[in-house]
Design a protein around this motif. Structure first.
Motif, PDB file in Angstrom:
ATOM      1  N   LEU A   1     -43.851 -39.589 -23.917  1.00  0.00           N
ATOM      2  CA  LEU A   1     -44.704 -40.764 -24.013  1.00  0.00           C
ATOM      3  C   LEU A   1     -46.134 -40.310 -24.274  1.00  0.00           C
ATOM      4  O   LEU A   1     -46.641 -39.409 -23.610  1.00  0.00           O
ATOM      5  CB  LEU A   1     -44.641 -41.550 -22.706  1.00  0.00           C
TER       6      LEU A   1
ATOM      7  N   ARG B   1     -48.934 -48.795 -19.034  1.00  0.00           N
ATOM      8  CA  ARG B   1     -47.914 -47.760 -19.092  1.00  0.00           C
ATOM      9  C   ARG B   1     -46.508 -48.344 -19.247  1.00  0.00           C
ATOM     10  O   ARG B   1     -45.704 -47.867 -20.060  1.00  0.00           O
ATOM     11  CB  ARG B   1     -48.010 -46.896 -17.838  1.00  0.00           C
ATOM     12  N   GLU B   2     -46.184 -49.377 -18.486  1.00  0.00           N
ATOM     13  CA  GLU B   2     -44.826 -49.935 -18.542  1.00  0.00           C
ATOM     14  C   GLU B   2     -44.539 -50.553 -19.904  1.00  0.00           C
ATOM     15  O   GLU B   2     -43.430 -50.431 -20.432  1.00  0.00           O
ATOM     16  CB  GLU B   2     -44.638 -50.963 -17.426  1.00  0.00           C
TER      17      GLU B   2
ATOM     18  N   ILE C   1     -43.900 -47.721 -22.317  1.00  0.00           N
ATOM     19  CA  ILE C   1     -42.552 -47.177 -22.160  1.00  0.00           C
ATOM     20  C   ILE C   1     -41.536 -48.071 -22.866  1.00  0.00           C
ATOM     21  O   ILE C   1     -40.613 -47.591 -23.546  1.00  0.00           O
ATOM     22  CB  ILE C   1     -42.207 -47.012 -20.668  1.00  0.00           C
TER      23      ILE C   1
ATOM     24  N   ARG D   1     -39.025 -47.025 -25.928  1.00  0.00           N
ATOM     25  CA  ARG D   1     -37.582 -47.263 -25.938  1.00  0.00           C
ATOM     26  C   ARG D   1     -37.162 -48.074 -27.165  1.00  0.00           C
ATOM     27  O   ARG D   1     -36.078 -47.869 -27.725  1.00  0.00           O
ATOM     28  CB  ARG D   1     -37.148 -47.963 -24.652  1.00  0.00           C
TER      29      ARG D   1
ATOM     30  N   THR E   1     -37.621 -38.660 -21.383  1.00  0.00           N
ATOM     31  CA  THR E   1     -37.772 -39.359 -20.103  1.00  0.00           C
ATOM     32  C   THR E   1     -39.200 -39.879 -19.966  1.00  0.00           C
ATOM     33  O   THR E   1     -39.976 -39.380 -19.148  1.00  0.00           O
ATOM     34  CB  THR E   1     -37.423 -38.419 -18.933  1.00  0.00           C
TER      35      THR E   1
ATOM     36  N   GLU F   1     -40.513 -42.352 -18.624  1.00  0.00           N
ATOM     37  CA  GLU F   1     -40.886 -42.870 -17.304  1.00  0.00           C
ATOM     38  C   GLU F   1     -41.470 -41.786 -16.399  1.00  0.00           C
ATOM     39  O   GLU F   1     -42.221 -42.098 -15.453  1.00  0.00           O
ATOM     40  CB  GLU F   1     -39.666 -43.502 -16.625  1.00  0.00           C
ATOM     41  N   LYS F   2     -41.160 -40.532 -16.681  1.00  0.00           N
ATOM     42  CA  LYS F   2     -41.595 -39.426 -15.834  1.00  0.00           C
ATOM     43  C   LYS F   2     -42.764 -38.636 -16.420  1.00  0.00           C
ATOM     44  O   LYS F   2     -43.276 -37.721 -15.752  1.00  0.00           O
ATOM     45  CB  LYS F   2     -40.414 -38.468 -15.599  1.00  0.00           C
TER      46      LYS F   2
END
Length: 244
Positions: free
Chosen positions: A192, A199-200, A203, A207, A238, A240-241
């Motif tokens: 990302l 941020r969300e 993400i 995706r 990933t 999200e991380k």
């Protein structure tokens, strides 16, 4: 001025790798060219030099497509437009920032992002970065628009989160994507992009791009392009991380 190496991505697309914020040059069917993003302020001479090495005069640059409003992407748009007469295209929701009529919304940093950003700003200060010039946007792009004057149809995708109005460009026939800063790449791994206003939402945009049918090549603005098998690389990511 030292020439920057032009890296061929396809027979019609080249990467112009800058230390911060790569530029991509695209040959158009009418013997003109487009660029995707413009680097930081002061990058225009290197971009014009790259076009000259491809046999293009300044007036052959027809389009400047800005994926979003950040300094390292729109930074040389005004200078390029002045030198070439090219039209500037950008997402409708970032266009007011690019024009300078609306302030740039600040990112919400993670701790790791804040440290990284402070280092980048220090490097800019040491380099004596020219001031940013805002510029008119000639064409405001929306999700679902198509650019029909490229060698193949280009789908415009609204990918908010990094900025409110970021866009990606997808060439379905080639499986090639310009993702803006939603996706970065390093060490063969997709991540990302940092420095997001939400941020969300970023993400979710990541995706969405990862799920594109036929995706094979990703021309990231930061890091090395994913030259093949991009769908698998993005599926293994990933986001999200990242940057936590």
């Amino acid at each position: 001025m030292d020439s920057i190496t032009l890296t061929e991505i396809t027979p019609d697309i080249w990467q112009l790798p800058f230390p911060v914020g790569h530029v991509y040059v695209v040959a158009l069917p009418d013997d003109g060219y487009a660029v995707v993003d413009t680097g930081i302020p002061g990058s225009a001479p290197a971009i014009l030099d790259a076009l000259a090495r491809l046999g293009a005069a300044p007036g052959d640059l027809r389009q400047i497509v800005l994926t979003h409003s950040h300094l390292d992407h729109m930074g040389s748009a005004a200078d390029l437009a002045d030198a070439t007469g090219a039209r500037i295209l950008a997402g409708v929701h970032d266009a007011p920032v690019i024009r300078g009529t609306t302030p740039e919304p600040p990112p919400v940093y993670t701790l790791a992002e804040r440290v990284l950003h402070e280092g980048i700003l220090a490097d800019f200060a040491d380099a004596g970065l020219p001031p940013l010039r805002h510029v008119a946007v000639d064409v405001e792009l929306h999700d679902g628009d198509t650019l029909d004057d490229w060698a193949e149809p280009v789908r415009v995708l609204h990918v908010p989160g990094h900025t409110p109005g970021g866009i990606a460009l997808y060439l379905p026939e080639s499986g090639l994507l310009f993702p803006g800063d939603i996706i970065g790449c390093g060490g063969g791994r997709a991540v990302l992009g940092p420095f997001n206003v939400d941020r969300e939402v970023a993400i979710a945009s990541f995706r969405r791009l990862a799920a594109l049918d036929g995706l094979d090549t990703v021309c990231v603005p930061h890091g090395e392009p994913i030259r093949t098998g991009a769908r698998a690389v993005l599926a293994a990511a990933t986001p999200e991380k990242d940057w936590l």
